[in-house]
Design a protein around this motif. Structure first.
Motif, PDB file in Angstrom:
ATOM      1  N   ALA A   4       0.824  -1.203   0.000  1.00 45.16           N
ATOM      2  CA  ALA A   4       0.000   0.000   0.000  1.00 45.16           C
ATOM      3  C   ALA A   4       0.861   1.257   0.000  1.00 45.16           C
ATOM      4  O   ALA A   4       0.537   2.242  -0.665  1.00 45.16           O
ATOM      5  CB  ALA A   4      -0.938   0.002   1.201  1.00 45.16           C
ATOM      6  N   GLU A   5       1.953   1.230   0.729  1.00 46.89           N
ATOM      7  CA  GLU A   5       2.832   2.392   0.792  1.00 46.89           C
ATOM      8  C   GLU A   5       3.539   2.643  -0.541  1.00 46.89           C
ATOM      9  O   GLU A   5       3.876   3.773  -0.864  1.00 46.89           O
ATOM     10  CB  GLU A   5       3.863   2.211   1.903  1.00 46.89           C
ATOM     11  CG  GLU A   5       3.264   2.299   3.301  1.00 46.89           C
ATOM     12  CD  GLU A   5       4.231   1.882   4.392  1.00 46.89           C
ATOM     13  OE1 GLU A   5       5.327   1.371   4.075  1.00 46.89           O
ATOM     14  OE2 GLU A   5       3.881   2.056   5.563  1.00 46.89           O
ATOM     15  N   GLN A   6       3.756   1.602  -1.305  1.00 48.55           N
ATOM     16  CA  GLN A   6       4.463   1.736  -2.580  1.00 48.55           C
ATOM     17  C   GLN A   6       3.547   2.057  -3.749  1.00 48.55           C
ATOM     18  O   GLN A   6       4.003   2.396  -4.827  1.00 48.55           O
ATOM     19  CB  GLN A   6       5.254   0.461  -2.870  1.00 48.55           C
ATOM     20  CG  GLN A   6       6.400   0.247  -1.907  1.00 48.55           C
ATOM     21  CD  GLN A   6       7.162  -1.038  -2.188  1.00 48.55           C
ATOM     22  OE1 GLN A   6       6.966  -1.674  -3.210  1.00 48.55           O
ATOM     23  NE2 GLN A   6       8.026  -1.417  -1.272  1.00 48.55           N
ATOM     24  N   SER A   7       2.251   1.951  -3.541  1.00 44.76           N
ATOM     25  CA  SER A   7       1.295   2.206  -4.608  1.00 44.76           C
ATOM     26  C   SER A   7       0.377   3.357  -4.195  1.00 44.76           C
ATOM     27  O   SER A   7      -0.356   3.247  -3.215  1.00 44.76           O
ATOM     28  CB  SER A   7       0.457   0.958  -4.867  1.00 44.76           C
ATOM     29  OG  SER A   7      -0.648   1.262  -5.671  1.00 44.76           O
ATOM     30  N   PRO A   8       0.372   4.455  -4.939  1.00 42.52           N
ATOM     31  CA  PRO A   8      -0.492   5.584  -4.577  1.00 42.52           C
ATOM     32  C   PRO A   8      -1.976   5.221  -4.498  1.00 42.52           C
ATOM     33  O   PRO A   8      -2.677   5.670  -3.605  1.00 42.52           O
ATOM     34  CB  PRO A   8      -0.239   6.601  -5.693  1.00 42.52           C
ATOM     35  CG  PRO A   8       1.088   6.242  -6.248  1.00 42.52           C
ATOM     36  CD  PRO A   8       1.217   4.762  -6.092  1.00 42.52           C
ATOM     37  N   SER A   9      -2.444   4.392  -5.425  1.00 41.73           N
ATOM     38  CA  SER A   9      -3.867   4.048  -5.403  1.00 41.73           C
ATOM     39  C   SER A   9      -4.199   3.166  -4.203  1.00 41.73           C
ATOM     40  O   SER A   9      -5.252   3.335  -3.575  1.00 41.73           O
ATOM     41  CB  SER A   9      -4.288   3.382  -6.709  1.00 41.73           C
ATOM     42  OG  SER A   9      -3.517   2.227  -6.936  1.00 41.73           O
ATOM     43  N   LEU A  10      -3.317   2.231  -3.868  1.00 42.38           N
ATOM     44  CA  LEU A  10      -3.550   1.411  -2.675  1.00 42.38           C
ATOM     45  C   LEU A  10      -3.425   2.237  -1.403  1.00 42.38           C
ATOM     46  O   LEU A  10      -4.163   2.026  -0.439  1.00 42.38           O
ATOM     47  CB  LEU A  10      -2.575   0.232  -2.622  1.00 42.38           C
ATOM     48  CG  LEU A  10      -2.877  -0.932  -3.545  1.00 42.38           C
ATOM     49  CD1 LEU A  10      -1.793  -2.000  -3.417  1.00 42.38           C
ATOM     50  CD2 LEU A  10      -4.220  -1.537  -3.226  1.00 42.38           C
ATOM     51  N   ALA A  11      -2.514   3.194  -1.400  1.00 40.41           N
ATOM     52  CA  ALA A  11      -2.356   4.061  -0.232  1.00 40.41           C
ATOM     53  C   ALA A  11      -3.629   4.877  -0.021  1.00 40.41           C
ATOM     54  O   ALA A  11      -4.095   5.036   1.119  1.00 40.41           O
ATOM     55  CB  ALA A  11      -1.152   4.974  -0.410  1.00 40.41           C
TER      56      ALA A  11
END
Length: 105
Positions: free
Chosen positions: A17-24
């Motif tokens: 999640a931290e590495q993906s803006p959409s997941l974040a």
């Protein structure tokens, strides 16, 4: 001769999640929805609290997931109180929707 390709190390859900803006962003919305439910929890009758879950946030609309028609009917009566509490707490909530969860047959 067999060649083995090494896989990259597994990531935790948090790391992904931290590495993906959409997941974040999705993680932030889930957290905010839970925070909203916590903020209004004391307004929900104790007997109904187990029937209410935090649902999705869509712009200035928030959804509560409710198990059963009877619980939804009671919650509809206190929606203005819930909305007023959220607005006092600083959340921009123009509407609260209820989604009734049905059990699979």
């Amino acid at each position: 001769m067999t060649t083995y390709r090494s896989l990259p190390p597994a990531l935790t859900v948090r790391q992904a999640a931290e590495q993906s803006p959409s997941l974040a962003r999705l993680t932030d919305l889930v957290r905010e929805s839970s925070d909203r439910l916590q903020a209004v929890q004391s307004l929900i009758p104790e007997t109904l609290r187990a029937s209410v879950k935090a649902g999705p946030i869509d712009n200035d609309s928030w959804c509560l997931l409710v198990s059963g028609n009877a619980a939804a009917a009671k919650l509809r009566q206190i929606l203005p109180l819930l909305q007023a509490r959220l607005q006092r707490e600083g959340w921009k909530v123009n509407s609260i929707r209820l989604k009734i969860l049905t059990r699979p047959k």
